[in-house]
Design a protein around this motif. Structure first.
Motif, PDB file in Angstrom:
ATOM      1  N   PHE A   7       0.828  -1.206   0.000  1.00 26.06           N
ATOM      2  CA  PHE A   7       0.000   0.000   0.000  1.00 26.06           C
ATOM      3  C   PHE A   7       0.865   1.260   0.000  1.00 26.06           C
ATOM      4  CE2 PHE A   7      -3.421  -2.681   2.161  1.00 26.06           C
ATOM      5  CZ  PHE A   7      -4.178  -2.802   1.009  1.00 26.06           C
ATOM      6  N   ASP A   8       1.946   1.231   0.764  1.00 30.33           N
ATOM      7  CA  ASP A   8       2.851   2.385   0.809  1.00 30.33           C
ATOM      8  C   ASP A   8       3.482   2.658  -0.557  1.00 30.33           C
ATOM      9  OD1 ASP A   8       2.419   3.132   3.449  1.00 30.33           O
ATOM     10  OD2 ASP A   8       4.133   2.000   4.225  1.00 30.33           O
ATOM     11  N   ARG A   9       3.723   1.597  -1.342  1.00 28.92           N
ATOM     12  CA  ARG A   9       4.250   1.785  -2.705  1.00 28.92           C
ATOM     13  C   ARG A   9       3.171   2.321  -3.645  1.00 28.92           C
ATOM     14  NH1 ARG A   9       6.524  -3.196  -1.440  1.00 28.92           N
ATOM     15  NH2 ARG A   9       4.983  -4.302  -2.710  1.00 28.92           N
ATOM     16  N   ALA A  10       1.949   1.868  -3.471  1.00 25.86           N
ATOM     17  CA  ALA A  10       0.865   2.242  -4.379  1.00 25.86           C
ATOM     18  C   ALA A  10       0.347   3.663  -4.140  1.00 25.86           C
ATOM     19  CB  ALA A  10      -0.289   1.248  -4.247  1.00 25.86           C
ATOM     20  N   SER A  30      -8.938   5.674  -5.497  1.00 22.83           N
ATOM     21  CA  SER A  30      -7.958   4.625  -5.197  1.00 22.83           C
ATOM     22  C   SER A  30      -7.143   4.972  -3.960  1.00 22.83           C
ATOM     23  CB  SER A  30      -7.030   4.390  -6.394  1.00 22.83           C
ATOM     24  OG  SER A  30      -7.760   3.780  -7.448  1.00 22.83           O
ATOM     25  N   GLN A  31      -6.834   6.251  -3.791  1.00 20.88           N
ATOM     26  CA  GLN A  31      -6.125   6.658  -2.581  1.00 20.88           C
ATOM     27  C   GLN A  31      -6.969   6.342  -1.338  1.00 20.88           C
ATOM     28  OE1 GLN A  31      -4.060  10.582  -2.738  1.00 20.88           O
ATOM     29  NE2 GLN A  31      -4.838  10.577  -4.845  1.00 20.88           N
ATOM     30  N   GLY A  32      -8.250   6.597  -1.412  1.00 23.97           N
ATOM     31  CA  GLY A  32      -9.135   6.277  -0.295  1.00 23.97           C
ATOM     32  C   GLY A  32      -9.163   4.789  -0.001  1.00 23.97           C
ATOM     33  N   ARG A  33      -9.225   4.004  -1.050  1.00 25.07           N
ATOM     34  CA  ARG A  33      -9.216   2.537  -0.875  1.00 25.07           C
ATOM     35  C   ARG A  33      -7.896   2.073  -0.245  1.00 25.07           C
ATOM     36  NH1 ARG A  33     -11.804   1.752  -6.675  1.00 25.07           N
ATOM     37  NH2 ARG A  33     -14.000   1.628  -6.071  1.00 25.07           N
ATOM     38  N   ALA A  61      -1.554   9.085  -6.039  1.00 28.41           N
ATOM     39  CA  ALA A  61      -1.523  10.537  -5.839  1.00 28.41           C
ATOM     40  C   ALA A  61      -0.976  11.230  -7.087  1.00 28.41           C
ATOM     41  CB  ALA A  61      -0.681  10.879  -4.614  1.00 28.41           C
ATOM     42  N   GLN A  62       0.035  10.630  -7.690  1.00 29.28           N
ATOM     43  CA  GLN A  62       0.658  11.204  -8.882  1.00 29.28           C
ATOM     44  C   GLN A  62      -0.336  11.305 -10.035  1.00 29.28           C
ATOM     45  OE1 GLN A  62       4.017   8.941 -10.271  1.00 29.28           O
ATOM     46  NE2 GLN A  62       4.781  10.606 -11.541  1.00 29.28           N
ATOM     47  N   VAL A  63      -1.195  10.307 -10.181  1.00 30.37           N
ATOM     48  CA  VAL A  63      -2.172  10.338 -11.274  1.00 30.37           C
ATOM     49  C   VAL A  63      -3.485  10.996 -10.858  1.00 30.37           C
ATOM     50  CG1 VAL A  63      -1.178   8.344 -12.450  1.00 30.37           C
ATOM     51  CG2 VAL A  63      -3.054   8.000 -10.834  1.00 30.37           C
ATOM     52  N   GLY A  64      -3.573  11.398  -9.583  1.00 30.30           N
ATOM     53  CA  GLY A  64      -4.760  12.107  -9.116  1.00 30.30           C
ATOM     54  C   GLY A  64      -5.973  11.236  -8.890  1.00 30.30           C
ATOM     55  N   LEU A  69      -4.674   0.254   4.367  1.00 28.77           N
ATOM     56  CA  LEU A  69      -3.604   0.566   5.323  1.00 28.77           C
ATOM     57  C   LEU A  69      -4.140   0.557   6.753  1.00 28.77           C
ATOM     58  CD1 LEU A  69      -1.637   3.436   3.553  1.00 28.77           C
ATOM     59  CD2 LEU A  69      -0.659   1.290   4.418  1.00 28.77           C
ATOM     60  N   ALA A  70      -5.314   1.118   6.944  1.00 29.73           N
ATOM     61  CA  ALA A  70      -5.901   1.153   8.286  1.00 29.73           C
ATOM     62  C   ALA A  70      -6.126  -0.253   8.821  1.00 29.73           C
ATOM     63  CB  ALA A  70      -7.211   1.939   8.268  1.00 29.73           C
ATOM     64  N   GLU A  71      -6.656  -1.123   7.979  1.00 29.33           N
ATOM     65  CA  GLU A  71      -6.913  -2.499   8.417  1.00 29.33           C
ATOM     66  C   GLU A  71      -5.613  -3.238   8.724  1.00 29.33           C
ATOM     67  OE1 GLU A  71      -9.383  -3.752   5.151  1.00 29.33           O
ATOM     68  OE2 GLU A  71     -11.201  -3.076   6.175  1.00 29.33           O
ATOM     69  N   ALA A  72      -4.619  -3.070   7.860  1.00 31.42           N
ATOM     70  CA  ALA A  72      -3.333  -3.746   8.075  1.00 31.42           C
ATOM     71  C   ALA A  72      -2.624  -3.197   9.308  1.00 31.42           C
ATOM     72  CB  ALA A  72      -2.444  -3.600   6.841  1.00 31.42           C
ATOM     73  N   ARG A  73      -2.648  -1.890   9.467  1.00 32.51           N
ATOM     74  CA  ARG A  73      -1.986  -1.292  10.634  1.00 32.51           C
ATOM     75  C   ARG A  73      -2.679  -1.698  11.930  1.00 32.51           C
ATOM     76  NH1 ARG A  73      -0.832   4.399   7.488  1.00 32.51           N
ATOM     77  NH2 ARG A  73       1.250   3.800   6.778  1.00 32.51           N
ATOM     78  N   ARG A  74      -3.986  -1.835  11.888  1.00 33.10           N
ATOM     79  CA  ARG A  74      -4.688  -2.348  13.079  1.00 33.10           C
ATOM     80  C   ARG A  74      -4.199  -3.749  13.394  1.00 33.10           C
ATOM     81  NH1 ARG A  74     -10.696  -4.594  13.784  1.00 33.10           N
ATOM     82  NH2 ARG A  74     -10.753  -4.635  16.069  1.00 33.10           N
ATOM     83  N   GLY A  75      -4.056  -4.575  12.368  1.00 37.48           N
ATOM     84  CA  GLY A  75      -3.565  -5.931  12.557  1.00 37.48           C
ATOM     85  C   GLY A  75      -2.167  -5.988  13.134  1.00 37.48           C
TER      86      GLY A  75
END
Length: 130
Positions: free
Chosen positions: A14-17, A29-32, A22-25, A37-43
């Motif tokens: 996710f950090d790579r994506a 997809s950024q929200g997704r 953001a670059q393509v605006g 990221l939120a789910e993984a970081r919670r884990g």
């Protein structure tokens, strides 16, 4: 439960994506990505980072008018609050999620969220304001 290394791999992906979207605006997809990221970081037990990502996801999904994903982000924020023993914080997020569902016409999901809210507050059905 998923092994921590799987969560680490997800966060790395996710950090790579995220900068690419953001670059393509691509706000949606950024929200997704923030939701993932939120789910993984919670884990991984990274509560503060998970909250920031979930808040960003909720805001982005609201702006992009994707109520299903905004609801999911709010549910995740409620779960993070519950994890910390913050029943009032969890209840506030669940109330917001109910509002989103009702505004979008998703009454079955709103009903399920109300039931969860009742459990969080330990209130019997029909008693007290929800």
């Amino acid at each position: 439960m998923v092994r921590a290394s799987r969560y680490d791999e997800a966060v790395a992906a996710f950090d790579r994506a995220l900068p690419l979207m953001a670059q393509v605006g691509d706000e949606l997809s950024q929200g997704r990505i923030h939701l993932g990221l939120a789910e993984a970081r919670r884990g991984l037990g990274r509560r503060a980072q998970a909250i920031r990502s979930a808040e960003r996801a909720a805001a982005t999904m609201r702006e992009c008018r994707v109520p299903v994903k905004e609801t999911r982000a709010r549910e995740l924020l409620a779960a993070l609050a519950e994890d910390a023993g913050d029943r009032e914080g969890a209840a506030a997020e669940l109330r917001r999620a109910v509002e989103v569902c009702l505004a979008s016409g998703n009454r079955p999901k709103a009903a399920a969220l109300r039931a969860r809210l009742e459990r969080v507050l330990d209130v019997r059905k029909g008693e007290g304001p929800l």
